[in-house]
Design a protein around this motif. Structure first.
Motif, mmCIF file in Angstrom:
data_model
loop_
_atom_site.group_PDB
_atom_site.id
_atom_site.type_symbol
_atom_site.label_atom_id
_atom_site.label_comp_id
_atom_site.label_asym_id
_atom_site.label_seq_id
_atom_site.Cartn_x
_atom_site.Cartn_y
_atom_site.Cartn_z
ATOM 1 N N ILE A 135 0.835 -1.206 0.000
ATOM 2 C CA ILE A 135 0.000 0.000 0.000
ATOM 3 C C ILE A 135 0.872 1.260 0.000
ATOM 4 O O ILE A 135 0.591 2.216 -0.732
ATOM 5 C CB ILE A 135 -0.989 -0.042 1.188
ATOM 6 N N GLN A 136 1.954 1.225 0.799
ATOM 7 C CA GLN A 136 2.886 2.374 0.783
ATOM 8 C C GLN A 136 3.430 2.596 -0.628
ATOM 9 O O GLN A 136 3.590 3.725 -1.067
ATOM 10 C CB GLN A 136 4.038 2.149 1.752
ATOM 11 N N ALA A 137 3.698 1.492 -1.319
ATOM 12 C CA ALA A 137 4.218 1.622 -2.688
ATOM 13 C C ALA A 137 3.193 2.289 -3.604
ATOM 14 O O ALA A 137 3.549 3.116 -4.453
ATOM 15 C CB ALA A 137 4.609 0.248 -3.228
ATOM 16 N N THR A 138 1.909 1.985 -3.398
ATOM 17 C CA THR A 138 0.876 2.576 -4.277
ATOM 18 C C THR A 138 0.764 4.086 -4.090
ATOM 19 O O THR A 138 0.225 4.773 -4.943
ATOM 20 C CB THR A 138 -0.527 1.985 -4.006
ATOM 21 N N GLU A 139 1.277 4.578 -2.947
ATOM 22 C CA GLU A 139 1.143 6.013 -2.675
ATOM 23 C C GLU A 139 2.128 6.858 -3.476
ATOM 24 O O GLU A 139 2.063 8.081 -3.453
ATOM 25 C CB GLU A 139 1.307 6.268 -1.161
ATOM 26 N N ARG A 140 3.010 6.187 -4.179
ATOM 27 C CA ARG A 140 3.992 6.929 -4.987
ATOM 28 C C ARG A 140 3.551 6.943 -6.439
ATOM 29 O O ARG A 140 3.138 5.935 -6.988
ATOM 30 C CB ARG A 140 5.357 6.264 -4.866
ATOM 31 N N ASP A 141 3.675 8.122 -7.066
ATOM 32 C CA ASP A 141 3.240 8.275 -8.466
ATOM 33 C C ASP A 141 4.093 7.472 -9.436
ATOM 34 O O ASP A 141 3.654 7.145 -10.530
ATOM 35 C CB ASP A 141 3.320 9.760 -8.880
ATOM 36 N N ASP A 142 5.345 7.199 -9.012
ATOM 37 C CA ASP A 142 6.261 6.534 -9.935
ATOM 38 C C ASP A 142 6.255 5.008 -9.761
ATOM 39 O O ASP A 142 7.191 4.336 -10.156
ATOM 40 C CB ASP A 142 7.686 7.082 -9.754
ATOM 41 N N VAL A 143 5.186 4.490 -9.132
ATOM 42 C CA VAL A 143 5.124 3.046 -8.866
ATOM 43 C C VAL A 143 3.824 2.446 -9.390
ATOM 44 O O VAL A 143 2.744 3.037 -9.264
ATOM 45 C CB VAL A 143 5.255 2.768 -7.344
ATOM 46 N N ILE A 144 3.941 1.267 -9.986
ATOM 47 C CA ILE A 144 2.776 0.444 -10.320
ATOM 48 C C ILE A 144 2.859 -0.786 -9.423
ATOM 49 O O ILE A 144 3.921 -1.403 -9.321
ATOM 50 C CB ILE A 144 2.819 -0.021 -11.801
ATOM 51 N N VAL A 145 1.764 -1.118 -8.744
ATOM 52 C CA VAL A 145 1.761 -2.335 -7.929
ATOM 53 C C VAL A 145 0.990 -3.419 -8.672
ATOM 54 O O VAL A 145 -0.137 -3.193 -9.135
ATOM 55 C CB VAL A 145 1.153 -2.081 -6.530
ATOM 56 N N ALA A 146 1.604 -4.580 -8.813
ATOM 57 C CA ALA A 146 0.939 -5.713 -9.463
ATOM 58 C C ALA A 146 0.674 -6.787 -8.405
ATOM 59 O O ALA A 146 1.528 -7.053 -7.563
ATOM 60 C CB ALA A 146 1.832 -6.273 -10.575
ATOM 61 N N THR A 147 -0.503 -7.366 -8.445
ATOM 62 C CA THR A 147 -0.870 -8.342 -7.420
ATOM 63 C C THR A 147 -1.751 -9.437 -8.008
ATOM 64 O O THR A 147 -2.444 -9.215 -8.998
ATOM 65 C CB THR A 147 -1.632 -7.643 -6.258
ATOM 66 N N PHE A 148 -1.706 -10.627 -7.373
ATOM 67 C CA PHE A 148 -2.703 -11.639 -7.700
ATOM 68 C C PHE A 148 -4.074 -11.098 -7.266
ATOM 69 O O PHE A 148 -4.163 -10.353 -6.282
ATOM 70 C CB PHE A 148 -2.422 -12.943 -6.939
ATOM 71 N N GLY A 149 -5.104 -11.502 -7.969
ATOM 72 C CA GLY A 149 -6.455 -11.012 -7.680
ATOM 73 C C GLY A 149 -6.891 -11.288 -6.249
ATOM 74 O O GLY A 149 -7.574 -10.465 -5.631
ATOM 75 N N ASP A 150 -6.461 -12.421 -5.699
ATOM 76 C CA ASP A 150 -6.854 -12.805 -4.343
ATOM 77 C C ASP A 150 -6.467 -11.770 -3.300
ATOM 78 O O ASP A 150 -7.108 -11.626 -2.275
ATOM 79 C CB ASP A 150 -6.121 -14.107 -3.951
ATOM 80 N N MET A 151 -5.348 -11.091 -3.575
ATOM 81 C CA MET A 151 -4.756 -10.195 -2.582
ATOM 82 C C MET A 151 -5.379 -8.799 -2.620
ATOM 83 O O MET A 151 -5.227 -8.007 -1.697
ATOM 84 C CB MET A 151 -3.260 -10.086 -2.938
ATOM 85 N N PHE A 152 -6.085 -8.538 -3.698
ATOM 86 C CA PHE A 152 -6.531 -7.186 -4.052
ATOM 87 C C PHE A 152 -7.399 -6.544 -2.960
ATOM 88 O O PHE A 152 -7.284 -5.370 -2.673
ATOM 89 C CB PHE A 152 -7.301 -7.303 -5.376
ATOM 90 N N ARG A 153 -8.266 -7.358 -2.362
ATOM 91 C CA ARG A 153 -9.249 -6.766 -1.442
ATOM 92 C C ARG A 153 -8.927 -6.992 0.029
ATOM 93 O O ARG A 153 -9.688 -6.598 0.898
ATOM 94 C CB ARG A 153 -10.624 -7.351 -1.751
#
Lengths: 365, 93
Positions: free
Chosen positions: A79-97
């Protein structure tokens, strides 16, 4: 021909005969059998296998869903990574929610963060190749089964703007933990078939030598699971010594997948690790070896694993469900304050969480 | 999460292959398996083949499973009942 052969493992006619056999069994004493795999829970709930188990037999779900045991602190790093504009976070669907202490990846995406769901870690690498001006952080969650593809991905030479948050857990130390902690004894384990593909039957040798508990490696079709339960009943009612039986020999060998083991060992090293709702289990996780620190998102971006206190949100009994101490239906929130549409605890989020499988395939009243 | 899908290899190209199951084709990686040929069945997890399926072992396991109810109290086994091609419950393909 071969298609038919593999299809036979979910053949309803064979399933019916095994169900009849199960119904016919009269136990000498009550038994508690545990599986430790979300895919087993899904198969059991979907085929309604609990409805025709003999009287006195409880088939309980242990800590078998890597998403459910992923600590809130690890999710917090993504989540901290998503707060940066220069980052894309990729995740398995299970983890998303899955919720952390404050939010989830899904909510971060809803508020504008670039979070993408991938099927394979190689998909995340592809995103990194297409977005060379941004860091792509892959949320690397899984047991041994998934650790192997993740390791192979890291060994394939991903671009410099690719890194992972490693939250990988190992099944044998969790089994040890369950057997050592006492209370809520387990009379037999249905061992997870696809973890076993990687570690082989040999990966459970300690169960024979140190614990002497009946165990069966099982596949994931309804027929596989019923056969495993029948075998475990016979074993548990028989005399020791108990051996680990391999009923999934079509993919599980004695020593497992050597290439997969080598890949994992090359990239990762074993470490004590936190399990959501359970606490720390010795030598139960994998972390990157120093040679691969350049792929560690926490080091690259300064992410901090905060908020382990959120592992158990108020009212949630996921910790007891994960340990097999409580059934999902015993949770006051089950089906009311916690549903797959508005999950409160991690076991309701993942498609393989015990609560979610139980909710989706609950009896119609 | 540890879901694995058995798929049939229909094309091979170095470290990757095209595999098929239920009419769906997918590019898969072969980094974690060796000696994969066209026509083999492989178990796919997150886009990687993690093992080859062994038809001989599958057949033996099926025989073991049938032994469970042959040895049980269900009486005479009607083999047509468990022939995948003949019983009526099988999903039409």
């Amino acid at each position: 021909m071969t298609d038919d052969l593999f299809d036979s493992f979910h053949d309803p006619a064979i399933g019916r005969r095994l169900a009849e056999e199960l119904r016919r069994i009269r136990l000498k004493q009550s038994l508690r059998l545990m599986h430790v795999c979300g895919t087993h829970e899904h198969a059991i709930a979907k085929a309604g296998i609990r409805s025709f188990l003999p009287d006195g037999l409880r088939l309980i779900a242990g800590p078998g869903c890597p998403v459910c045991v992923c600590p809130a602190g690890d999710i917090e790093m993504a989540i901290q990574a998503t707060e940066r504009d220069d980052v894309i976070v990729a995740t398995f669907g299970d983890m998303f929610r899955v919720p952390s202490s404050r939010t989830s990846l899904e909510e971060m995406k809803a508020s504008g963060a670039d979070v993408r769901i991938v099927y394979s870690p190689m998909d995340a690498v592809r995103i990194a190749e297409e977005n060379t001006d941004r860091e792509v952080v892959f949320m690397a969650v899984g047991f041994e089964t998934t650790a192997a593809p993740i390791a192979a991905t890291l060994l394939s030479g991903p671009p410099r703007n690719f890194s992972i948050v490693a939250s990988i857990r190992l099944i044998p130390p969790a089994l040890k933990f369950l057997l050592d902690r006492g209370g809520g004894s387990v009379d037999g384990f249905v061992l997870p078939g696809h973890v076993s593909v990687i570690i082989g039957k040999a990966g459970y040798q300690f169960l024979e030598s140190q614990y002497g508990v009946p165990c069966v490696i099982a596949g994931f079709e309804s027929v596989d699971v019923m056969q495993a339960v029948i075998e475990l009943i016979h074993e548990a009612e028989g005399d020791p010594p108990y051996r680990v039986a391999n009923l999934y020999r079509r993919v599980v060998s004695e020593t497992g997948n050597k290439l997969a083991q080598e890949a994992i060992d090359k990239v990762f090293t074993v470490s004590d690790s936190q399990w959501r709702g359970i606490g720390s289990i010795p030598s139960s996780g994998l972390v990157l070896r120093p040679e691969y620190y350049h792929l560690d998102a926490a080091m690259k971006l300064g992410l901090k694993a905060r908020g382990h206190d959120a592992d158990l949100l108020p009212g949630c009994i996921c910790n007891q469900v994960i340990l097999g101490d409580s059934e999902p239906e015993e949770c006051p929130l089950f089906g009311t304050g916690c549903t797959p549409y508005r999950p409160h605890g991690p076991c309701m989020v993942s498609s393989e969480g015990t609560c979610r499988a139980r909710y989706l395939y609950r009896p119609v009243t | 999460m540890c879901l694995g899908i058995p798929m049939k290899v229909i094309k091979r190209d170095g470290d990757t292959a095209v595999a098929e199951a239920g009419g769906i084709r997918k590019d898969v990686r072969l980094d974690l398996v060796s000696d994969v040929d066209i026509g083999d069945y492989i178990l796919i997890h997150t886009g990687f083949a993690i093992e080859k399926l062994d038809p001989k072992e599958a057949l033996e396991t099926l025989e073991l499973i049938k032994d469970v109810y042959r040895a049980g109290m269900t009486g005479v086994v009607d083999e047509t009942d468990i022939d995948p091609k003949q019983h009526p419950d099988k999903d039409p393909k």
